[in-house]
Motif scaffolding. Structure first.
Motif, PDB file in Angstrom:
ATOM      1  N   LEU A   1     -59.369 -69.712 -19.605  1.00  0.00           N
ATOM      2  CA  LEU A   1     -60.494 -68.852 -19.966  1.00  0.00           C
ATOM      3  C   LEU A   1     -61.462 -68.719 -18.796  1.00  0.00           C
ATOM      4  N   GLN A   2     -61.772 -69.827 -18.122  1.00  0.00           N
ATOM      5  CA  GLN A   2     -62.676 -69.772 -16.971  1.00  0.00           C
ATOM      6  C   GLN A   2     -62.096 -68.893 -15.864  1.00  0.00           C
ATOM      7  N   GLN A   3     -60.794 -69.032 -15.607  1.00  0.00           N
ATOM      8  CA  GLN A   3     -60.144 -68.192 -14.597  1.00  0.00           C
ATOM      9  C   GLN A   3     -60.196 -66.724 -15.003  1.00  0.00           C
ATOM     10  N   TRP A   4     -59.885 -66.449 -16.251  1.00  0.00           N
ATOM     11  CA  TRP A   4     -59.851 -65.079 -16.751  1.00  0.00           C
ATOM     12  C   TRP A   4     -61.231 -64.441 -16.702  1.00  0.00           C
ATOM     13  N   ILE A   5     -62.263 -65.197 -17.108  1.00  0.00           N
ATOM     14  CA  ILE A   5     -63.632 -64.673 -17.047  1.00  0.00           C
ATOM     15  C   ILE A   5     -64.010 -64.373 -15.606  1.00  0.00           C
ATOM     16  N   GLY A   6     -63.644 -65.268 -14.687  1.00  0.00           N
ATOM     17  CA  GLY A   6     -63.919 -65.030 -13.269  1.00  0.00           C
ATOM     18  C   GLY A   6     -63.259 -63.762 -12.765  1.00  0.00           C
ATOM     19  N   LEU A   7     -62.028 -63.535 -13.177  1.00  0.00           N
ATOM     20  CA  LEU A   7     -61.322 -62.309 -12.772  1.00  0.00           C
ATOM     21  C   LEU A   7     -61.979 -61.076 -13.369  1.00  0.00           C
ATOM     22  N   GLN A   8     -62.404 -61.162 -14.635  1.00  0.00           N
ATOM     23  CA  GLN A   8     -63.083 -60.043 -15.288  1.00  0.00           C
ATOM     24  C   GLN A   8     -64.386 -59.709 -14.561  1.00  0.00           C
TER      25      GLN A   8
ATOM     26  N   PRO B   1     -71.916 -64.363 -10.616  1.00  0.00           N
ATOM     27  CA  PRO B   1     -72.272 -65.673 -11.156  1.00  0.00           C
ATOM     28  C   PRO B   1     -71.064 -66.425 -11.706  1.00  0.00           C
ATOM     29  N   THR B   2     -71.036 -67.724 -11.473  1.00  0.00           N
ATOM     30  CA  THR B   2     -70.018 -68.576 -12.080  1.00  0.00           C
ATOM     31  C   THR B   2     -70.346 -68.720 -13.565  1.00  0.00           C
ATOM     32  N   ALA B   3     -69.452 -69.387 -14.296  1.00  0.00           N
ATOM     33  CA  ALA B   3     -69.695 -69.616 -15.720  1.00  0.00           C
ATOM     34  C   ALA B   3     -70.972 -70.432 -15.918  1.00  0.00           C
ATOM     35  N   ALA B   4     -71.155 -71.473 -15.119  1.00  0.00           N
ATOM     36  CA  ALA B   4     -72.363 -72.310 -15.253  1.00  0.00           C
ATOM     37  C   ALA B   4     -73.615 -71.512 -14.900  1.00  0.00           C
ATOM     38  N   GLN B   5     -73.546 -70.726 -13.833  1.00  0.00           N
ATOM     39  CA  GLN B   5     -74.686 -69.897 -13.452  1.00  0.00           C
ATOM     40  C   GLN B   5     -74.994 -68.873 -14.539  1.00  0.00           C
TER      41      GLN B   5
ATOM     42  N   SER C   1     -74.767 -56.683 -16.858  1.00  0.00           N
ATOM     43  CA  SER C   1     -73.307 -56.714 -16.726  1.00  0.00           C
ATOM     44  C   SER C   1     -72.725 -57.976 -17.353  1.00  0.00           C
ATOM     45  N   LEU C   2     -73.438 -59.102 -17.284  1.00  0.00           N
ATOM     46  CA  LEU C   2     -72.963 -60.328 -17.932  1.00  0.00           C
ATOM     47  C   LEU C   2     -72.905 -60.158 -19.446  1.00  0.00           C
TER      48      LEU C   2
ATOM     49  N   MET D   1     -69.558 -60.197 -21.671  1.00  0.00           N
ATOM     50  CA  MET D   1     -69.330 -61.175 -22.742  1.00  0.00           C
ATOM     51  C   MET D   1     -68.936 -60.494 -24.043  1.00  0.00           C
ATOM     52  N   VAL D   2     -69.504 -59.331 -24.335  1.00  0.00           N
ATOM     53  CA  VAL D   2     -69.113 -58.579 -25.533  1.00  0.00           C
ATOM     54  C   VAL D   2     -67.637 -58.204 -25.432  1.00  0.00           C
ATOM     55  N   GLN D   3     -67.261 -57.695 -24.284  1.00  0.00           N
ATOM     56  CA  GLN D   3     -65.880 -57.274 -24.066  1.00  0.00           C
ATOM     57  C   GLN D   3     -64.924 -58.470 -24.135  1.00  0.00           C
ATOM     58  N   ILE D   4     -65.292 -59.570 -23.514  1.00  0.00           N
ATOM     59  CA  ILE D   4     -64.447 -60.769 -23.519  1.00  0.00           C
ATOM     60  C   ILE D   4     -64.306 -61.314 -24.934  1.00  0.00           C
ATOM     61  N   ASN D   5     -65.408 -61.388 -25.684  1.00  0.00           N
ATOM     62  CA  ASN D   5     -65.341 -61.875 -27.063  1.00  0.00           C
ATOM     63  C   ASN D   5     -64.458 -60.979 -27.926  1.00  0.00           C
ATOM     64  N   GLN D   6     -64.527 -59.672 -27.700  1.00  0.00           N
ATOM     65  CA  GLN D   6     -63.673 -58.748 -28.456  1.00  0.00           C
ATOM     66  C   GLN D   6     -62.200 -59.006 -28.148  1.00  0.00           C
ATOM     67  N   GLN D   7     -61.890 -59.224 -26.872  1.00  0.00           N
ATOM     68  CA  GLN D   7     -60.507 -59.491 -26.490  1.00  0.00           C
ATOM     69  C   GLN D   7     -60.036 -60.841 -27.035  1.00  0.00           C
ATOM     70  N   LEU D   8     -60.898 -61.835 -27.039  1.00  0.00           N
ATOM     71  CA  LEU D   8     -60.525 -63.148 -27.570  1.00  0.00           C
ATOM     72  C   LEU D   8     -60.266 -63.085 -29.077  1.00  0.00           C
ATOM     73  N   ALA D   9     -61.002 -62.242 -29.771  1.00  0.00           N
ATOM     74  CA  ALA D   9     -60.888 -62.155 -31.232  1.00  0.00           C
ATOM     75  C   ALA D   9     -59.777 -61.205 -31.689  1.00  0.00           C
ATOM     76  N   ALA D  10     -59.261 -60.399 -30.782  1.00  0.00           N
ATOM     77  CA  ALA D  10     -58.248 -59.404 -31.151  1.00  0.00           C
ATOM     78  C   ALA D  10     -57.039 -60.082 -31.793  1.00  0.00           C
TER      79      ALA D  10
END
Length: 168
Positions: free
Chosen positions: A19-26, A38-42, A110-111, A115-124
């Motif tokens: 997930l961290q890798q995928w978010i970074g790529l997104q 920004p990194t996930a922590a940032q 943009s963050l 996150m909306v887009q990522i959450n939608q993809q995770l829930a699909a």
């Protein structure tokens, strides 16, 4: 022959890394060339400061579940690139507070959209009930004590109340 239970620790750890890798790529795909992403922590720190600008270092460490030294390094790096500002509290010189700066605030739209887009993809592909079970289980994992449980001690029950999960 009984079915082997799922390897939850392995699955959780590998899913978190992926997930961290995928978010970074997104994030990298949506950022312009040469733009610092920004990194996930940032990102987590930016989201918290967006809601609680001027939070103390202790409040931030608690919210991000970081030890103070890790938070201090994170804030120091973000301060160096102009995303946050850390200053001594005017009411208590022992406390440092952190404020969101224009550089950090500029990443929030943009963050948030990401996150909306990522959450939608995770829930699909999952039902609302399945997602509630996943959320309940992840909340249970977060609530586990760092202490070793006594023999025979049961985990605290989890109950859904409204939109939040509460430990009883």
């Amino acid at each position: 022959m009984s079915q082997r239970p799922p390897r939850l620790v392995f699955l959780l750890n590998s899913a978190q890394r992926r997930l961290q890798q995928w978010i970074g790529l997104q994030q990298a795909a949506t950022a312009g060339e040469g733009v610092s992403v920004p990194t996930a922590a940032q990102s987590g720190l930016l989201f918290i400061l967006d809601k609680r600008d001027g939070a103390s270092m202790g409040e931030l460490a608690g919210a991000l579940k970081l030890v103070p030294s890790a938070l201090s390094g994170l804030v120091q790096r973000m301060e160096a690139i102009g995303w946050v500002l850390r200053r001594t509290c005017t009411e208590d010189a022992r406390t440092q507070r952190v404020w969101l700066q224009a550089g950090g605030r500029g990443h929030l739209p943009s963050l948030k959209a990401g996150m909306v887009q990522i959450n939608q993809q995770l829930a699909a592909g999952f039902t609302a009930d399945e997602l509630e079970t996943v959320a309940r289980w992840l909340s249970h994992v977060q609530s586990l004590s760092a202490e070793t449980p006594e023999k025979g001690q049961k985990a605290a029950p989890v109950r859904k109340t409204g939109a939040r999960l509460k430990i009883l």
